[in-house]
Write a protein that holds these residues in place. Structure first.
Motif, PDB file in Angstrom:
ATOM      1  N   ARG A 311       0.843  -1.199   0.000  1.00  0.00           N
ATOM      2  CA  ARG A 311       0.000   0.000   0.000  1.00  0.00           C
ATOM      3  C   ARG A 311       0.877   1.248   0.000  1.00  0.00           C
ATOM      4  O   ARG A 311       0.513   2.266  -0.595  1.00  0.00           O
ATOM      5  CB  ARG A 311      -0.932   0.001   1.210  1.00  0.00           C
ATOM      6  N   MET A 312       2.029   1.177   0.673  1.00  0.00           N
ATOM      7  CA  MET A 312       2.950   2.308   0.694  1.00  0.00           C
ATOM      8  C   MET A 312       3.881   2.297  -0.520  1.00  0.00           C
ATOM      9  O   MET A 312       4.142   3.327  -1.132  1.00  0.00           O
ATOM     10  CB  MET A 312       3.767   2.292   1.986  1.00  0.00           C
ATOM     11  N   LEU A 313       4.372   1.113  -0.881  1.00  0.00           N
ATOM     12  CA  LEU A 313       5.329   1.023  -1.979  1.00  0.00           C
ATOM     13  C   LEU A 313       4.715   1.431  -3.309  1.00  0.00           C
ATOM     14  O   LEU A 313       5.369   2.076  -4.127  1.00  0.00           O
ATOM     15  CB  LEU A 313       5.864  -0.406  -2.071  1.00  0.00           C
ATOM     16  N   THR A 314       3.470   1.056  -3.527  1.00  0.00           N
ATOM     17  CA  THR A 314       2.825   1.401  -4.795  1.00  0.00           C
ATOM     18  C   THR A 314       2.469   2.875  -4.867  1.00  0.00           C
ATOM     19  O   THR A 314       2.154   3.379  -5.954  1.00  0.00           O
ATOM     20  CB  THR A 314       1.554   0.568  -5.006  1.00  0.00           C
ATOM     21  N   ALA A 315       2.522   3.581  -3.741  1.00  0.00           N
ATOM     22  CA  ALA A 315       2.249   5.020  -3.756  1.00  0.00           C
ATOM     23  C   ALA A 315       3.423   5.809  -4.322  1.00  0.00           C
ATOM     24  O   ALA A 315       3.272   6.971  -4.692  1.00  0.00           O
ATOM     25  CB  ALA A 315       1.918   5.517  -2.346  1.00  0.00           C
ATOM     26  N   LEU A 316       4.591   5.169  -4.393  1.00  0.00           N
ATOM     27  CA  LEU A 316       5.751   5.835  -4.976  1.00  0.00           C
ATOM     28  C   LEU A 316       5.570   5.934  -6.485  1.00  0.00           C
ATOM     29  O   LEU A 316       5.030   5.018  -7.113  1.00  0.00           O
ATOM     30  CB  LEU A 316       7.026   5.048  -4.659  1.00  0.00           C
ATOM     31  N   PRO A 317       6.004   7.022  -7.102  1.00  0.00           N
ATOM     32  CA  PRO A 317       5.877   7.155  -8.560  1.00  0.00           C
ATOM     33  C   PRO A 317       6.589   6.014  -9.270  1.00  0.00           C
ATOM     34  O   PRO A 317       7.688   5.618  -8.862  1.00  0.00           O
ATOM     35  CB  PRO A 317       6.546   8.501  -8.864  1.00  0.00           C
ATOM     36  N   PRO A 318       6.002   5.438 -10.310  1.00  0.00           N
ATOM     37  CA  PRO A 318       6.635   4.313 -11.019  1.00  0.00           C
ATOM     38  C   PRO A 318       8.024   4.643 -11.541  1.00  0.00           C
ATOM     39  O   PRO A 318       8.877   3.758 -11.647  1.00  0.00           O
ATOM     40  CB  PRO A 318       5.660   4.048 -12.178  1.00  0.00           C
ATOM     41  N   GLU A 319       8.258   5.911 -11.869  1.00  0.00           N
ATOM     42  CA  GLU A 319       9.556   6.281 -12.444  1.00  0.00           C
ATOM     43  C   GLU A 319      10.596   6.647 -11.380  1.00  0.00           C
ATOM     44  O   GLU A 319      11.714   7.054 -11.712  1.00  0.00           O
ATOM     45  CB  GLU A 319       9.390   7.463 -13.407  1.00  0.00           C
ATOM     46  N   SER A 320      10.244   6.538 -10.084  1.00  0.00           N
ATOM     47  CA  SER A 320      11.183   6.918  -9.033  1.00  0.00           C
ATOM     48  C   SER A 320      12.418   6.019  -9.062  1.00  0.00           C
ATOM     49  O   SER A 320      12.352   4.843  -9.407  1.00  0.00           O
ATOM     50  CB  SER A 320      10.509   6.841  -7.661  1.00  0.00           C
ATOM     51  N   VAL A 321      13.549   6.574  -8.676  1.00  0.00           N
ATOM     52  CA  VAL A 321      14.822   5.865  -8.755  1.00  0.00           C
ATOM     53  C   VAL A 321      14.922   4.809  -7.662  1.00  0.00           C
ATOM     54  O   VAL A 321      14.531   5.033  -6.521  1.00  0.00           O
ATOM     55  CB  VAL A 321      15.992   6.870  -8.628  1.00  0.00           C
ATOM     56  N   GLN A 322      15.447   3.632  -8.028  1.00  0.00           N
ATOM     57  CA  GLN A 322      15.660   2.572  -7.054  1.00  0.00           C
ATOM     58  C   GLN A 322      16.770   2.983  -6.081  1.00  0.00           C
ATOM     59  O   GLN A 322      17.720   3.669  -6.462  1.00  0.00           O
ATOM     60  CB  GLN A 322      16.061   1.288  -7.783  1.00  0.00           C
ATOM     61  N   ASP A 323      16.627   2.586  -4.804  1.00  0.00           N
ATOM     62  CA  ASP A 323      17.631   2.931  -3.808  1.00  0.00           C
ATOM     63  C   ASP A 323      18.984   2.337  -4.211  1.00  0.00           C
ATOM     64  O   ASP A 323      19.071   1.157  -4.566  1.00  0.00           O
ATOM     65  CB  ASP A 323      17.211   2.404  -2.429  1.00  0.00           C
ATOM     66  N   PRO A 324      20.037   3.131  -4.153  1.00  0.00           N
ATOM     67  CA  PRO A 324      21.340   2.672  -4.654  1.00  0.00           C
ATOM     68  C   PRO A 324      21.923   1.489  -3.897  1.00  0.00           C
ATOM     69  O   PRO A 324      22.788   0.784  -4.443  1.00  0.00           O
ATOM     70  CB  PRO A 324      22.238   3.916  -4.505  1.00  0.00           C
ATOM     71  N   VAL A 325      21.489   1.236  -2.671  1.00  0.00           N
ATOM     72  CA  VAL A 325      22.097   0.138  -1.910  1.00  0.00           C
ATOM     73  C   VAL A 325      21.832  -1.216  -2.550  1.00  0.00           C
ATOM     74  O   VAL A 325      22.574  -2.180  -2.300  1.00  0.00           O
ATOM     75  CB  VAL A 325      21.614   0.126  -0.444  1.00  0.00           C
ATOM     76  N   VAL A 326      20.765  -1.331  -3.347  1.00  0.00           N
ATOM     77  CA  VAL A 326      20.460  -2.644  -3.927  1.00  0.00           C
ATOM     78  C   VAL A 326      20.884  -2.746  -5.386  1.00  0.00           C
ATOM     79  O   VAL A 326      20.681  -3.783  -6.015  1.00  0.00           O
ATOM     80  CB  VAL A 326      18.948  -2.959  -3.815  1.00  0.00           C
ATOM     81  N   GLY A 327      21.473  -1.680  -5.932  1.00  0.00           N
ATOM     82  CA  GLY A 327      21.831  -1.687  -7.347  1.00  0.00           C
ATOM     83  C   GLY A 327      22.690  -2.869  -7.730  1.00  0.00           C
ATOM     84  O   GLY A 327      22.390  -3.598  -8.682  1.00  0.00           O
ATOM     85  N   THR A 328      23.775  -3.085  -6.993  1.00  0.00           N
ATOM     86  CA  THR A 328      24.686  -4.198  -7.307  1.00  0.00           C
ATOM     87  C   THR A 328      24.027  -5.532  -7.012  1.00  0.00           C
ATOM     88  O   THR A 328      24.178  -6.502  -7.775  1.00  0.00           O
ATOM     89  CB  THR A 328      25.981  -4.060  -6.497  1.00  0.00           C
TER      90      THR A 328
END
Length: 398
Positions: A311-328
């Motif tokens: 319910r909270m996660l889907t409220a974020l804009p679809p184009e929002s940037v992924q948190d850099p800690v999980v990039g790798t």
């Protein structure tokens, strides 16, 4: 105000049944049942009068693609007068049929089906029946126009900016719906929907409990279907689940054989009384559909109230940037580490439970978790770090 056409169709079908002395069935051009007349005669007691094709049409309210193709092979889509179709036991048609094409301004909108007999209806009777079929055609055209209007008004509500623009759109929809506007409603979102063309989609009449529907953009290239569903009360959500299940079957059938993304999912927003909060309800329904697409355990029909942190996660804009800690960590080479980290966090950090769920030894689990910490720079003994990683991994699913 939108009229209730169901009783009108039934009266006209009954009129044809009485006029010809045989049972009549009305279907739209997609072979979906609209009404059928139960003519009282000994002929109806004949088992052949209820052959498999007619039985399926009445019980499931639609015919199969094969049956549709078989009947259309007799030229009914182009006909302007009655078409006699011989029996074909191998096709499940034990009795011959007479098809009365239902047209309006040259466009076929449906078909009236009659069981043929010996001698069967006379030419004069069929001419009279075709006059009734013309009245049905005008009614179908009128309903289609009303449905198109409701579709435009619902889309206007769901796409309008907050404030006076949405208030005006809601007022227009309320006027169109009349007294029905004040009852309890919710919205269903089906995504991705196979077509943006409303003429290729279902009509409210063929979707249980649906009042209006429209298509809306879904991502960059896909579309979703929004359905306004009437409820008995705000505590009774079953009609919305029924409508969603029916629409998913249609979407899956339409997409069959197409390449591309996987199957669709559906989301249901929280019920509200009246129309004032439809914009919010649509956001909830779309969020629930996104959650069902991301997490199969929620689907194929997800209710907004049951998707938890999504319910909270889907409220974020679809184009929002992924948190850099999980990039790798999200790189394809580390797919197993990602799965391990998510399972560990889903299991509330319980090593034994996580190892059992993944089918690995505890030492293997500890090694993988240490690699996760190295790649992310997070400390999995720290509650806030665990929360950040957990939400970032869930967010990545969307």
């Amino acid at each position: 105000m939108v009229a209730d056409y169901k009783g009108d169709y039934q009266e006209l079908v009954d009129e044809i049944s009485e006029l010809l002395g045989v049972p009549a069935t009305l279907e739209n051009r997609d072979f979906e049942l609209i009404a059928f007349g139960a003519y009282d005669s000994e002929d109806e007691l004949d088992p052949s009068a209820l052959d498999p094709v007619r039985t399926r049409s009445i019980l499931t309210r639609r015919s199969t693609t094969g049956v549709r193709t078989w009947f259309e092979g007799f030229g009914i889509t182009r006909a302007t007068g009655p078409v006699r179709i011989p029996p074909s036991p191998e096709a499940g048609v034990y009795r011959g049929r007479i098809c009365l094409p239902v047209r309006h301004r040259g466009v076929v909108l449906g078909y009236v089906w009659l069981l043929d007999g010996d001698p069967g209806p006379t030419d004069a009777q069929l001419v009279s029946a075709m006059r009734v079929a013309d009245r049905i055609g005008a009614l179908l055209a009128d309903e289609a126009a009303a449905g198109a209007g409701l579709s435009r008004e619902l889309r206007a509500v769901l796409t309008a900016e907050r404030g006076w623009q949405r208030d005006m759109a809601v007022a227009e929809l309320r006027t169109a719906l009349g007294a029905r506007a004040d009852g309890p409603h919710t919205l269903v979102c089906v995504a991705p929907w196979p077509s943006a063309d409303p003429d290729e989609g279902p009509s409210p009449r063929t979707v249980p409990h649906a009042t209006a529907l429209c298509t809306l953009p879904w991502g960059r290239t896909d579309h979703s279907l929004a359905v306004l569903v009437r409820l008995r009360s705000t505590d009774a959500g079953t009609p919305a689940l029924t409508a969603a299940t029916r629409l998913l079957k249609e979407a899956e059938g339409t997409r069959a054989g197409r390449s591309g993304a996987g199957g669709p999912a559906a989301g249901v927003g929280e019920p509200r009384t009246g129309l004032a909060e439809l914009g919010t309800v649509w956001q909830e329904a779309a969020a629930a559909a996104r959650a069902a697409l991301a997490e199969p355990r929620f689907g194929p029909v997800a209710e907004w109230r049951r998707i938890g942190p999504y319910r909270m996660l889907t409220a974020l804009p679809p184009e929002s940037v992924q948190d850099p800690v999980v990039g790798t960590l999200l790189a394809p080479a580390h797919r197993e580490l990602t799965r391990t980290a998510e399972a560990y966090l889903d299991c509330a950090g319980q090593a034994g439970r996580t190892a059992a769920e993944l089918g690995i030894h505890r030492q293997t689990l500890y090694y993988r978790l240490s690699r996760v910490e190295q790649l992310t720079g997070l400390d999995l003994d720290d509650g806030e770090d665990r929360l950040l990683l957990h939400m970032a991994l869930k967010r990545a699913r969307l």
